[in-house]
Scaffold this motif. Structure first.
Motif, PDB file in Angstrom:
ATOM      1  N   ILE A   1       8.065 -37.752  13.587  1.00  0.00           N
ATOM      2  CA  ILE A   1       6.918 -38.209  12.812  1.00  0.00           C
ATOM      3  C   ILE A   1       6.052 -36.986  12.531  1.00  0.00           C
ATOM      4  N   ASP A   2       5.945 -36.621  11.270  1.00  0.00           N
ATOM      5  CA  ASP A   2       5.308 -35.360  10.869  1.00  0.00           C
ATOM      6  C   ASP A   2       4.322 -35.594   9.725  1.00  0.00           C
ATOM      7  N   PRO A   3       3.135 -36.163  10.007  1.00  0.00           N
ATOM      8  CA  PRO A   3       2.203 -36.506   8.928  1.00  0.00           C
ATOM      9  C   PRO A   3       1.821 -35.340   8.009  1.00  0.00           C
TER      10      PRO A   3
ATOM     11  N   THR B   1       5.367 -39.391   5.368  1.00  0.00           N
ATOM     12  CA  THR B   1       4.450 -40.147   4.516  1.00  0.00           C
ATOM     13  C   THR B   1       4.035 -41.412   5.259  1.00  0.00           C
ATOM     14  N   PRO B   2       2.893 -42.000   4.921  1.00  0.00           N
ATOM     15  CA  PRO B   2       2.482 -43.221   5.616  1.00  0.00           C
ATOM     16  C   PRO B   2       3.544 -44.326   5.584  1.00  0.00           C
ATOM     17  N   ASP B   3       4.152 -44.561   4.434  1.00  0.00           N
ATOM     18  CA  ASP B   3       5.196 -45.589   4.357  1.00  0.00           C
ATOM     19  C   ASP B   3       6.412 -45.202   5.182  1.00  0.00           C
ATOM     20  N   GLY B   4       6.800 -43.933   5.106  1.00  0.00           N
ATOM     21  CA  GLY B   4       7.936 -43.461   5.892  1.00  0.00           C
ATOM     22  C   GLY B   4       7.673 -43.553   7.382  1.00  0.00           C
ATOM     23  N   ILE B   5       6.444 -43.254   7.786  1.00  0.00           N
ATOM     24  CA  ILE B   5       6.076 -43.329   9.203  1.00  0.00           C
ATOM     25  C   ILE B   5       6.128 -44.775   9.673  1.00  0.00           C
ATOM     26  N   ALA B   6       5.608 -45.693   8.859  1.00  0.00           N
ATOM     27  CA  ALA B   6       5.660 -47.113   9.212  1.00  0.00           C
ATOM     28  C   ALA B   6       7.115 -47.564   9.367  1.00  0.00           C
ATOM     29  N   GLU B   7       7.979 -47.129   8.474  1.00  0.00           N
ATOM     30  CA  GLU B   7       9.408 -47.478   8.556  1.00  0.00           C
ATOM     31  C   GLU B   7      10.055 -46.851   9.792  1.00  0.00           C
TER      32      GLU B   7
ATOM     33  N   SER C   1      -5.522 -42.411   9.320  1.00  0.00           N
ATOM     34  CA  SER C   1      -4.820 -43.139   8.278  1.00  0.00           C
ATOM     35  C   SER C   1      -5.363 -44.562   8.150  1.00  0.00           C
ATOM     36  N   SER C   2      -5.185 -45.140   6.976  1.00  0.00           N
ATOM     37  CA  SER C   2      -5.572 -46.537   6.775  1.00  0.00           C
ATOM     38  C   SER C   2      -4.688 -47.474   7.598  1.00  0.00           C
ATOM     39  N   MET C   3      -3.569 -46.964   8.086  1.00  0.00           N
ATOM     40  CA  MET C   3      -2.641 -47.768   8.881  1.00  0.00           C
ATOM     41  C   MET C   3      -2.816 -47.519  10.379  1.00  0.00           C
ATOM     42  N   LYS C   4      -3.962 -46.979  10.759  1.00  0.00           N
ATOM     43  CA  LYS C   4      -4.241 -46.600  12.150  1.00  0.00           C
ATOM     44  C   LYS C   4      -3.914 -47.720  13.129  1.00  0.00           C
ATOM     45  N   ARG C   5      -4.386 -48.913  12.864  1.00  0.00           N
ATOM     46  CA  ARG C   5      -4.181 -50.025  13.800  1.00  0.00           C
ATOM     47  C   ARG C   5      -2.692 -50.330  13.979  1.00  0.00           C
ATOM     48  N   ASP C   6      -1.951 -50.377  12.860  1.00  0.00           N
ATOM     49  CA  ASP C   6      -0.517 -50.655  12.946  1.00  0.00           C
ATOM     50  C   ASP C   6       0.205 -49.584  13.754  1.00  0.00           C
ATOM     51  N   PHE C   7      -0.124 -48.317  13.495  1.00  0.00           N
ATOM     52  CA  PHE C   7       0.515 -47.223  14.222  1.00  0.00           C
ATOM     53  C   PHE C   7       0.212 -47.312  15.709  1.00  0.00           C
ATOM     54  N   CYS C   8      -1.054 -47.527  16.046  1.00  0.00           N
ATOM     55  CA  CYS C   8      -1.446 -47.606  17.461  1.00  0.00           C
ATOM     56  C   CYS C   8      -0.771 -48.782  18.158  1.00  0.00           C
TER      57      CYS C   8
END
Length: 130
Positions: free
Chosen positions: A40-42, A62-68, A110-117
């Motif tokens: 994972i390399d933001p 990328t945010p989408d790639g990280i989520a995947e 990121s706007s996806m902070k909660r999902d990532f955490c």
């Protein structure tokens, strides 16, 4: 194996050698030859040298790639847990999988902070459970 959890935080000011230390750790882990990696390399620069390595299961910058990538890690872990349960084993015979996250602060902004955490917490919890 993905069912064991090793958590490491490297912190320091800019220029203090965090990325250098991270690369030393990654290169040391890779010496066993059988482990696999989710990178994972933001920022898209610190782990890019591992993107095309055959042991890298996923490289995401990328945010989408990280989520995947996190979804892939969860699916892999759930699959391994199901196999372990069916075999009545506490450990998997599959190769170790390490999730390497560079620049966690970028994920936290990121706007996806909660999902990532939430996902990282689940992965760490399951890793400690085995």
């Amino acid at each position: 194996m993905i069912c064991k959890s090793y958590n490491t935080l490297i912190s320091g000011v800019t220029g203090s050698g965090k990325s250098y230390l991270e690369n030393l750790i990654v290169k040391s882990l890779r010496q066993d030859g059988s482990s696999q990696y989710i990178m994972i390399d933001p920022k898209g620069v610190e782990l890019m040298e591992y993107e095309d390595d055959p042991r890298t299961l996923v490289y995401a910058d990328t945010p989408d790639g990280i989520a995947e990538a996190f979804e892939y890690a969860m699916d892999l872990m759930e699959s391994r847990f199901a196999e372990m349960k069916a075999a009545r084993e506490k450990e998997t015979k599959e190769p170790n999988v390490f999730i390497i996250v560079d620049e966690m602060s970028a994920l936290m902004q990121s706007s996806m902070k909660r999902d990532f955490c939430d996902t990282l917490s689940q992965i760490a919890l399951k890793g400690r459970a085995a």
